[in-house]
Design an enzyme around this catalytic site. Sequence first.
Site, PDB file in Angstrom:
ATOM      1  CE  LYS A   1      -4.383  -0.948   2.149  1.00  0.00           C
ATOM      2  NZ  LYS A   1      -5.234  -0.675   3.293  1.00  0.00           N
TER       3      LYS A   1
ATOM      4  CG  ASP B   1      -8.478   1.579   3.295  1.00  0.00           C
ATOM      5  OD1 ASP B   1      -9.164   0.649   2.848  1.00  0.00           O
ATOM      6  OD2 ASP B   1      -7.238   1.516   3.408  1.00  0.00           O
TER       7      ASP B   1
END
Length: 284
Positions: free
Chosen positions: A73, A109
């Site tokens: 990520k 997210d």
Amino acid sequence: MTLPISGRTRVVGVWGSPVSHSLSPRMHNAALAVLGVDWVYVPYTVQPDHAEAAVQAVRALDLVGVNVTVPLKERIAPYLDHVDEAAVRIGSINTIKNDGGVLTGYSTDGEGFVRDLQDLGWPTERLNVYLLGAGGSARALAYALAERECHVVIANRTAARAEDLTELVNRYFPGSSTVAPWGGAAGAKIDLMVNTTSLGMTPQVDDAPELPSGNFTGVRYVYDIIYNPEETRFLRGAREAGCSTSNGLGMLVRQGAAALGIWLERPIGPEALAAMELAVASRT
Ligand code: ATR
């Protein structure tokens, strides 16, 4: 559950290491079947030293896009053509979209978290929030909350990381974040408390005392991003204290739905969202 693979089937998937436990393939393939989209979602184990080659493969194999998870990520951005502004700011990417070889990175997210709060009927704006943890997930959530004019108090075991995150959030939303000591009580006037640490991921470990969860007085909403079916000690304590509680399953589904929406270039409707929820709820 997935549609039959045809000569036109395109591939989308998730990269990371490990990915064998990932619920994303179940969740996305369920949505693709409901939507009648001729794509298949496949997990790939990708180590960080292959990140650049994997990104090249998206172009070479004309993948629709990919989700990226731990440990990629924070490491994938240099290989992409564009990165969405919020993803640049939080330094984390979980979704890559391929537009004819031009790759853009996003982070869904924060959106997944906020959407879940909204679907729970919880408020999301101008709240006093107490956030436990200062890792990658905390960055996305703190940013999304500050964007909604919340004040975010951050407590983390490693104080320096809490300070760094507060500084990051205040850079974009001045005055929106402060640090609290790890292990202290949340204090008065907290609307929403969120656990973003990995504590509680293994409920058999007696980890509850490590979370400063003892004082839920005055707290209305308590969220744990852990999505194990077993209630974490943190959430149980909150529920027993009379708070409204939720685990992170809804956030998981909604960050996935947001990624699918990016790839399909349209919002994901309730039917596909329900299929995703069912797919993760019925995991074995
Ligand atoms: P993620 O991307 O899921 O947020 P991460 O970046 O590794 O994962 O962050 C993990 C978070 O859980 C951090 O806030 C970490 O605290 P530290 O910054 O002090 O490492 C927290 N965490 C993990 N194990 C912990 C433990 N045993 N006690 C307290 N906090 C813990």
